[in-house]
Design a protein around this motif. Structure first.
Motif, PDB file in Angstrom:
ATOM      1  N   PRO A  75      45.331  40.009  36.753  1.00 10.17           N
ATOM      2  CA  PRO A  75      45.874  38.745  36.218  1.00 10.17           C
ATOM      3  C   PRO A  75      46.795  38.991  35.027  1.00 10.17           C
ATOM      4  CG  PRO A  75      43.498  38.598  36.504  1.00 10.17           C
ATOM      5  CD  PRO A  75      43.879  40.024  36.750  1.00 10.17           C
ATOM      6  N   GLY A  76      47.945  38.367  35.043  1.00  7.63           N
ATOM      7  CA  GLY A  76      48.890  38.487  33.941  1.00  7.63           C
ATOM      8  C   GLY A  76      49.745  39.729  33.980  1.00  7.63           C
ATOM      9  N   SER A  77      49.525  40.620  34.933  1.00  4.59           N
ATOM     10  CA  SER A  77      50.280  41.867  35.054  1.00  4.59           C
ATOM     11  C   SER A  77      50.408  42.577  33.698  1.00  4.59           C
ATOM     12  CB  SER A  77      51.659  41.569  35.645  1.00  4.59           C
ATOM     13  OG  SER A  77      52.364  42.746  35.862  1.00  4.59           O
ATOM     14  N   LEU A  85      40.597  38.428  33.016  1.00  3.56           N
ATOM     15  CA  LEU A  85      40.376  39.866  32.868  1.00  3.56           C
ATOM     16  C   LEU A  85      39.015  40.150  32.232  1.00  3.56           C
ATOM     17  CD1 LEU A  85      43.941  40.955  31.772  1.00  3.56           C
ATOM     18  CD2 LEU A  85      42.722  41.805  33.776  1.00  3.56           C
ATOM     19  N   THR A  86      38.671  39.416  31.188  1.00  6.76           N
ATOM     20  CA  THR A  86      37.368  39.658  30.541  1.00  6.76           C
ATOM     21  C   THR A  86      36.227  39.270  31.476  1.00  6.76           C
ATOM     22  OG1 THR A  86      37.571  37.519  29.415  1.00  6.76           O
ATOM     23  CG2 THR A  86      38.187  39.477  28.172  1.00  6.76           C
ATOM     24  N   ALA A  87      36.418  38.241  32.289  1.00  7.35           N
ATOM     25  CA  ALA A  87      35.393  37.860  33.262  1.00  7.35           C
ATOM     26  C   ALA A  87      35.198  38.952  34.310  1.00  7.35           C
ATOM     27  CB  ALA A  87      35.767  36.545  33.936  1.00  7.35           C
ATOM     28  N   ASP A  88      36.263  39.695  34.608  1.00  8.72           N
ATOM     29  CA  ASP A  88      36.174  40.795  35.573  1.00  8.72           C
ATOM     30  C   ASP A  88      35.702  42.099  34.931  1.00  8.72           C
ATOM     31  OD1 ASP A  88      36.999  39.139  37.590  1.00  8.72           O
ATOM     32  OD2 ASP A  88      39.098  39.791  37.531  1.00  8.72           O
ATOM     33  N   ARG A 123      49.100  30.309  29.773  1.00 10.94           N
ATOM     34  CA  ARG A 123      49.035  31.327  30.824  1.00 10.94           C
ATOM     35  C   ARG A 123      48.428  32.627  30.285  1.00 10.94           C
ATOM     36  NH1 ARG A 123      54.319  31.937  32.081  1.00 10.94           N
ATOM     37  NH2 ARG A 123      54.407  33.721  30.704  1.00 10.94           N
ATOM     38  N   ASP A 124      48.808  33.009  29.051  1.00 10.32           N
ATOM     39  CA  ASP A 124      48.239  34.213  28.435  1.00 10.32           C
ATOM     40  C   ASP A 124      46.724  34.078  28.263  1.00 10.32           C
ATOM     41  OD1 ASP A 124      50.793  35.250  28.261  1.00 10.32           O
ATOM     42  OD2 ASP A 124      51.055  34.704  26.149  1.00 10.32           O
ATOM     43  N   LYS A 125      46.291  32.903  27.802  1.00 10.35           N
ATOM     44  CA  LYS A 125      44.861  32.670  27.586  1.00 10.35           C
ATOM     45  C   LYS A 125      44.092  32.758  28.905  1.00 10.35           C
ATOM     46  CE  LYS A 125      44.131  29.305  24.809  1.00 10.35           C
ATOM     47  NZ  LYS A 125      43.946  27.941  24.268  1.00 10.35           N
ATOM     48  N   ILE A 126      44.653  32.166  29.965  1.00 11.01           N
ATOM     49  CA  ILE A 126      44.004  32.210  31.282  1.00 11.01           C
ATOM     50  C   ILE A 126      43.909  33.645  31.786  1.00 11.01           C
ATOM     51  CG2 ILE A 126      44.330  31.572  33.713  1.00 11.01           C
ATOM     52  CD1 ILE A 126      45.483  28.883  32.664  1.00 11.01           C
TER      53      ILE A 126
END
Length: 160
Positions: A72-74, A130-133, A122-125
């Motif tokens: 996410p977010g590349s 990423l932290t959830a993964d 978008r950055d926050k999402i």
């Protein structure tokens, strides 16, 4: 054949400045074209701040992947074996609170305020996904990169 070649090069030398003058005058007459050309020149990858962080990480001996689109977010730098990623944000484009990013746009504010707000959201999402993964995320801001020693300390602390 050599004579023809020299005549062509002479003609090219004469024609180049004329074409260039035409380009400059057309851009000066149309400020939208100037703005469009400036915006086209701003890169999202391989920017100066990103290259500074990449050079620093590489000089410290760390190896990484760039812009992994599967995440996410590349993220700008991906350290798969460590499960860590680094985002390098430009202060203006991502709405940082520093003097460069906090001032906002001076023209066309009705476009830029929502645009930068969408970038921040978008950055926050991306960071939350990423932290959830299970990824650790470090966000480096353009204004923080002036002190190379502090940057190295921060990278070593994050990547150990």
């Amino acid at each position: 054949m050599a004579v023809r070649h020299s005549k062509l090069s002479q003609i090219e030398k004469i024609a180049r400045p004329i074409k260039w003058r035409w380009r400059i005058s057309s851009l000066q007459e149309n400020p939208d074209k100037v703005r469009s050309a400036n915006m086209r020149a701003i890169r999202s990858k391989n920017s100066r701040p990103e290259m500074a962080v990449r050079r620093c990480a590489h000089s410290l001996g760390y190896r990484y992947r760039l812009h992994d689109k599967r995440l996410p977010g590349s993220p700008d730098l991906v350290f798969r074996s460590r499960k860590k990623v680094i985002f390098v944000h430009g202060c203006y484009w991502h709405g940082h609170g520093c003097k460069r990013g906090g001032s906002g746009a001076k023209t066309n504010t009705e476009y830029w305020r929502p645009k930068i707000a969408r970038n921040k959201e978008r950055d926050k999402i991306s960071v939350n996904k990423l932290t959830a993964d299970g990824w650790n995320v470090l966000t480096l801001w353009e204004c923080e990169l002036n002190d190379v020693h502090a940057l190295k300390v921060r990278l070593v602390d994050f990547l150990k």
